[in-house]
Design a protein around this motif. Structure first.
Motif, PDB file in Angstrom:
ATOM      1  N   VAL B  45      29.630  33.994  15.516  1.00  9.57           N
ATOM      2  CA  VAL B  45      30.808  33.728  16.342  1.00  9.57           C
ATOM      3  C   VAL B  45      31.458  35.034  16.781  1.00  9.57           C
ATOM      4  O   VAL B  45      31.925  35.163  17.917  1.00  9.57           O
ATOM      5  CB  VAL B  45      31.803  32.842  15.566  1.00  9.57           C
ATOM      6  CG1 VAL B  45      33.009  32.551  16.418  1.00  9.57           C
ATOM      7  CG2 VAL B  45      31.126  31.563  15.144  1.00  9.57           C
ATOM      8  N   PHE B  48      29.562  36.308  19.615  1.00 10.81           N
ATOM      9  CA  PHE B  48      29.859  35.468  20.768  1.00 10.81           C
ATOM     10  C   PHE B  48      31.157  35.934  21.442  1.00 10.81           C
ATOM     11  O   PHE B  48      31.222  36.157  22.649  1.00 10.81           O
ATOM     12  CB  PHE B  48      29.939  34.024  20.297  1.00 10.81           C
ATOM     13  CG  PHE B  48      30.510  33.058  21.280  1.00 10.81           C
ATOM     14  CD1 PHE B  48      29.833  32.757  22.450  1.00 10.81           C
ATOM     15  CD2 PHE B  48      31.725  32.437  21.034  1.00 10.81           C
ATOM     16  CE1 PHE B  48      30.362  31.863  23.354  1.00 10.81           C
ATOM     17  CE2 PHE B  48      32.255  31.544  21.942  1.00 10.81           C
ATOM     18  CZ  PHE B  48      31.578  31.258  23.106  1.00 10.81           C
ATOM     19  N   TYR B  49      32.185  36.112  20.658  1.00 10.90           N
ATOM     20  CA  TYR B  49      33.480  36.531  21.200  1.00 10.90           C
ATOM     21  C   TYR B  49      33.403  37.916  21.830  1.00 10.90           C
ATOM     22  O   TYR B  49      33.886  38.155  22.931  1.00 10.90           O
ATOM     23  CB  TYR B  49      34.526  36.560  20.086  1.00 10.90           C
ATOM     24  CG  TYR B  49      35.402  35.328  20.009  1.00 10.90           C
ATOM     25  CD1 TYR B  49      36.720  35.353  20.424  1.00 10.90           C
ATOM     26  CD2 TYR B  49      34.908  34.148  19.489  1.00 10.90           C
ATOM     27  CE1 TYR B  49      37.527  34.240  20.345  1.00 10.90           C
ATOM     28  CE2 TYR B  49      35.702  33.017  19.402  1.00 10.90           C
ATOM     29  CZ  TYR B  49      37.019  33.068  19.824  1.00 10.90           C
ATOM     30  OH  TYR B  49      37.815  31.966  19.744  1.00 10.90           O
ATOM     31  N   MET B  52      31.499  38.199  24.959  1.00  7.74           N
ATOM     32  CA  MET B  52      32.194  37.470  26.013  1.00  7.74           C
ATOM     33  C   MET B  52      33.157  38.384  26.772  1.00  7.74           C
ATOM     34  O   MET B  52      33.330  38.272  27.994  1.00  7.74           O
ATOM     35  CB  MET B  52      32.953  36.332  25.346  1.00  7.74           C
ATOM     36  CG  MET B  52      33.821  35.488  26.185  1.00  7.74           C
ATOM     37  SD  MET B  52      34.274  34.067  25.174  1.00  7.74           S
ATOM     38  CE  MET B  52      35.693  34.686  24.323  1.00  7.74           C
TER      39      MET B  52
END
Lengths: 495, 127, 493
Positions: B45, B48-49, B52
């Motif tokens: 995660v 992912f962040y 992004m």
């Protein structure tokens, strides 16, 4: 944003948050208890003040951290649903702390007691934070504050199974929280904001994208884990059964309720301007899980020997009722779900307090231990029965009000099979409650029965406050129903 | 088609990591390995962040001459918080494992479940 | 003395006040405790009687208490049917208290304080049911009555009592929560109100099969009315001490059931609606079936109390049948039969308890020649039995007369047939007992020579037997009330 910032919002979180390290620094059980006690009652005072303000003026209360306007800064916002939740958390917190002193002295090793109070303060702070924050990521932080502290609290139980239960809860809870931030991250990708009110207004523009669908799925599953929605409930029975009595009381009455509040926020505020129940196939899924919870968990409760585990399964079933109310997705259904948050907190709070008092007085852990307890501890058992009648939904208890709200919502939505299933499952509660009542009153005490240790007033009083409240708000539900109803109305309009 | 999938390779990496972590949590019986799995899951995660917020050719968000394109700092900051939470979780989990090992004499889930079942059974059959 | 509104509230609270005194006095002051019971019942009866003239003159004093759920208040209204029930419950409570003292002391029962305490709660909830102004209030007190009688049913605490109590609570809870509550909420959802309104509230809001479904929910939801097949709790509850059986069968519980049935038919559905629909015809057949089937079962019981229990099941369905005939005159019969059966059945149960206390006999086959040893008891038993059969000069005759008239008026041949057959069956299971008691010789000399039961029991039993006959000669008050009810029901407003 013209509203006057309300300093009390931040105080609600800051005071218990600061109290936690202070408790640790004192390294003394009594001082730590005194501090926590003062804080808990102060928090209750603030919560009552805020709720009165909310009902007096029909508006949302705001506070902006550091004076930064949303969406750049973190905003705290409190509406009526949040108000109801902080009222539940704060009052249960205050009563639990009153109750805690003597119970904890008996159940937790003395050198750890001050740490226990520190953790309880953190937990209260986290739960209150969830209810008042207006920021999706900040919500995650508070969720983890409350969860991490509750893992610790559970692991303080005397039984070694408390440790494995806490570990299981940690794994499941962390997965749930991580799912939640994945969902938040995806929403951020599409909208560029984390502010809940902003999300609410921007999401409709991107509602059709697959990203948002996936985000909603992650959010729903993550929070369902936290609120122990069947079949994601596996962590709960062990955690409630083996945690110290005080922890069980507090968590059972607040933690799952606050998670449910988050679910409501997601569906009706963040996604409030999209009809989530129309756009996504959410309703059948939620109905299925809620009904399964109501029936399977109730049936499981019937077969339990450990009294706390029995009540834990009953809690899973009750979460089913709340989710069912939400999933009906009408104003009436939402009212039913919200009112049950409040009512169930009263019921389970008083019942777990009664069980805690029995553990204190006679070391009761299983139903068999309760033989003849109706005579030996009449006051405690009577409170248990009042709570039990509430679980069944007998008139003049809060359980009846919840059932009334849920069934009439189901019928108004022309879902009469649902109404029938609600009633059918509440009959299962008759069985598991009455099983205990029979043992407690009708089975003779064992021959070598000990005389119970006198349960102190500080434990009896909070228990009876909750039991009587569950009768009071059952006989005269105008205040709670109005609050829940206007909260639901507010949610249905969108933030 | 290939463009889209290759261009989103960061997400594929996150998904792969997530699945690996999730699998370890579920499949491993050793409590320490479960914690490792949980960590991998969380790191997925984080990746992912962070990815992004990254913009191709962008620099750190510093106000200065000639800096026009910069990455979004907010996800990075958020993930700092998430990392702190993750560390706390891991620490707590490890502490629990230590205590479990002391009480049960094992950190294998299967053996622990057996011991727990025996304890449940004793409780259920006690009169 | 009081306004009617205060009287209603007083009637509701008096038993509870009495209960508080009983609890305070406890086992140590048992004479005072019993005095408190009797005194409370006397005052309660006076208060209820005081309301009668108001109600007979057509007034409906109403007292709205507070909103239980927003928009739905706990409210009380005194109307004719409720007044009949309140009079029976409070009047028979006096006699039952006298009897209880004799029985509980005579049999050295344990936990007598608890017994008297829950008795007062049960009476209070019976009064609450009688004066309920809307369906919600009725439901509330209906449930309280179930719960407060549970400790009475399981009084002895023996395994048999527990099993009986489970059946009792299980059936009554399951039907009321599962069906009655559903019916109530459905009515609410259709009409937006739960007020008891003359002429009914469902007229124009429900039609066709829905009426039949709702009637099903109500009739089987009111488990206390013991329609077959949900009658099993009644024989199961026979494990209770006799005063409790009297409470169940005569004073409060089953009366609350049939009272609610009549109330729902008259004030929720309205007889006009039911007359215009055909989806509700099944009720008359179920009631008829229950009457006959329960009588046949009663015929085969050797245990006296079980025989009486099945007789009750059968008699209750008379009331339901009478209401289901849907003629004003049969409504009179239904209301009057509530009173008539109460007096007759309490007499029979007292007699059974009297035999048990004096002779420790429970089976019909043991009763040969007992009439010579216990003349008062068996004379009273005979009067009760005659009332059950429906012969003059007893109250049962009047109600049967009205029910038959109603059936003839509407040409319900099925109902007429049922009544005739069941009269024969009633005679077949009661008269042999009377015959054996008085005319058969005792088989062997009893182990313990005994005479009559204790004085308190004999007084109580004589009073109820006299009451059964008095209702035949002076039926004015209940009949007047019943006729007022029938006018309301027929008038529609």
């Amino acid at each position: 944003m013209t509203a006057e910032p309300n300093i009390f919002l931040i105080l609600l979180v800051i005071i218990p948050l600061m109290a936690a390290p202070i408790c640790v620094l004192t390294r003394n059980a009594n001082v730590a208890w005194s501090i926590s006690m003062a804080v808990a009652w102060a928090v209750l005072g603030i919560a009552i003040k805020l709720v009165m303000e909310l009902s007096a003026h029909d508006k949302v209360l705001y506070y902006r951290i550091g004076g930064w306007d949303a969406p750049w800064g973190i905003e705290y916002a409190l509406d009526k649903v949040g108000g109801l939740v902080i009222l539940v958390v704060a009052s249960i917190g205050a009563l639990t702390l009153t109750y805690a002193k003597r119970s904890v002295e008996k159940e937790i090793t003395s050198e750890r007691i001050y740490l226990f109070y520190a953790m309880l303060m953190l937990c209260i702070s986290g739960l209150l934070g969830i209810a008042i924050t207006g920021d999706a990521f900040n919500l995650f932080v508070f969720m983890e504050i409350s969860s991490l502290s509750s893992y610790v609290l559970i692991s303080l139980g005397k039984d070694k199974r408390a440790l494995t239960s806490a570990f299981n809860y940690l794994i499941m809870g962390t997965i749930g929280a991580t799912f939640y931030i994945i969902g938040v991250g995806m929403m951020y990708m599409m909208t560029g904001t984390l502010n809940i009110a902003d999300l609410s207004s921007i999401l409709p523009a991107v509602a059709d994208t697959r990203t948002i669908l996936v985000a909603l799925a992650f959010l729903t599953v993550g929070i369902s884990l936290k609120l122990a929605l069947f079949p994601l409930h596996m962590w709960l029975p062990g955690a409630y059964a083996f945690a110290p009595s005080v922890v069980t009381i507090f968590l059972a009455a607040t933690a799952t309720k606050v998670s449910l509040y988050v679910l409501i926020r997601i569906f009706f505020t963040m996604f409030g301007r999209i009809d989530v129940f129309e756009t996504f196939p959410l309703q059948p899924v939620l109905f299925g899980m809620a009904l399964a919870a109501m029936f399977i968990a109730s049936l499981a409760a019937i077969w339990q020997q450990n009294i706390k585990r029995m009540l834990a399964y009953s809690s899973i079933a009750q979460v089913g009722y709340m989710v069912l109310g939400i999933a009906i997705a009408t104003e009436a259904g939402l009212t039913g779900g919200i009112i049950h948050i409040f009512n169930h907190a009263l019921i389970k709070g008083s019942m777990f307090m009664a069980v805690g008092a029995m553990a204190f007085g006679l070391g009761v852990t299983t139903i068999n231990d309760m033989a003849g307890i109706g005579r030996r501890m009449p006051l405690v058992m009577a409170a248990f029965v009042v709570g039990g009648l509430g679980l069944i939904g007998i008139p003049l208890t809060v359980g009846f009000v919840s059932k009334w709200a849920l069934v009439s919502a189901a019928l108004d939505a022309e879902m009469w099979p649902l109404a029938a299933l609600i009633l059918l499952s509440s009959l299962l509660a008759v069985i598991y409650v009455w099983r205990v009542v029979e043992v407690a009153y009708m089975r003779p005490s064992p021959e070598n029965a000990k005389q119970p240790v006198q349960v102190p007033f500080s434990m009896l009083a909070p228990m009876w406050v909750l039991a009587l409240a569950s009768v009071w708000f059952g006989a005269n539900a105008t205040f709670t129903m109005d609050l829940a109803h206007s909260a639901a109305g507010h949610l249905m309009e969108g933030f | 088609m290939f463009e889209i999938h290759a261009g989103l390779f960061n997400y594929w990496a996150a998904i792969a990591l997530m699945m690996v972590g999730f699998y370890i949590v579920i499949a491993q019986g050793n409590l320490i390995k479960k914690i490792v799995g949980l960590n991998i899951f969380q790191v997925a995660v984080f990746v992912f962040y962070i990815s992004m917020g990254k913009i191709d050719g962008g620099t750190a968000p510093i106000l200065g001459e000639g800096i026009k394109v910069y990455s979004n700092p907010l996800p990075h900051v958020l993930i700092l918080t998430a990392i702190v939470v993750g560390v706390a979780t891991t620490a707590l989990a490890l502490a629990l494992v230590v205590r479990i090992n002391r009480s049960y004499g094992t950190i294998e889930e299967r053996e622990i479940i057996e011991i727990n079942h025996a304890a449940d059974h004793d409780e259920d059959t006690r009169l | 003395m009081f306004t009617p509104e205060t009287s209603m509230l007083l009637a509701l609270l008096l038993p509870l006040v009495g209960g508080a005194f009983i609890l305070l006095l406890g086992e140590r002051n048992r004479n005072l405790r019993e005095a408190a019971t009797i005194l409370t019942s006397l005052v309660l009866f006076t208060v209820v009687v005081g309301l009668t003239t108001d109600v007979m003159s057509g007034a409906t004093p109403t007292l709205v208490m507070f909103d239980m759920v927003p928009g739905f208040a706990i409210s009380f209204t005194a109307e004719p049917l409720g007044q009949i029930f309140a009079l029976i419950a409070s009047g028979l409570w006096i006699i039952n208290s006298i009897y209880s003292i004799g029985y509980m002391r005579g049999n050295n029962e344990k936990n007598q304080t608890r017994f008297y305490l829950f008795f007062t709660i049960a009476i209070s909830s019976a009064i609450g049911i009688a004066y309920a102004g809307n369906m919600l209030t009725l439901f509330v007190f209906y449930e309280v009555l179930t719960l407060s009688t549970y400790p009475l049913v399981t009084h002895s605490g023996k395994p048999a009592a527990l099993a009986g109590g489970r059946m009792y609570l299980g059936i009554l809870m399951a039907t009321s929560i599962g069906l009655l509550f559903m019916g109530m909420m459905w009515t609410l959802s259709l009409t937006g109100t739960l007020e008891f309104t003359p002429g009914g509230i469902l007229a124009g809001k429900a039609e066709g099969p829905l009426v039949g479904v709702l009637l099903f929910l109500y009739m089987f939801g009111i488990g206390k009315a013991a329609l077959m097949p949900i009658h099993r709790w009644l024989p199961a509850a026979m494990v209770a001490p006799t005063p409790v059986s009297a409470l169940l069968h005569a004073v409060a519980v089953v009366k609350a059931g049939v009272f609610s049935v009549v109330k729902v038919i008259v004030y929720i559905f309205g007889i006009d609606l039911l007359n215009s629909e055909s989806s509700d015809n099944w009720l008359i057949y179920i009631a008829g079936y229950t009457i006959i089937a329960a009588s046949i079962i009663a015929l085969r019981q050797d245990n006296l109390k079980r025989r009486l229990a099945y007789s009750t099941v059968s008699q209750l369905s008379y009331v339901i049948l009478a209401a289901a005939i849907l003629a004003p005159i049969s409504i009179v019969g239904a209301a009057f039969h509530i009173a008539a059966h109460a007096f007759g059945k309490i007499t029979l149960f007292f007699a059974a308890g009297s035999i048990y206390t004096a002779a420790h006999k429970t089976e019909v086959s043991q009763l040969d020649g007992i009439g010579r040893r216990m003349p008062f008891t068996m004379a009273a038993f005979t009067i009760g039995a005659i009332s059950m059969i429906g012969l003059p000069p007893t109250a049962g005759f009047i109600s049967k007369w009205y029910i038959l008239s109603g059936a003839l008026e509407t040409g319900q041949m099925f109902a007429i047939g049922v009544i005739i057959i069941s009269t024969l069956l009633n005679a077949a299971y009661f008269l042999p007992i009377v015959y054996a008691a008085f005319f058969k010789p005792e088989v062997s000399p009893p182990k313990h020579p005994h005479g009559e039961a204790p004085l308190a029991i004999v007084i109580a039993i004589s009073l109820t037997a006299i009451g059964t006959m008095a209702l035949f000669f002076f039926p004015d008050i209940p009949l007047g009330l019943a006729q007022t009810l029938a006018q309301t029901a027929a008038g529609g407003n």
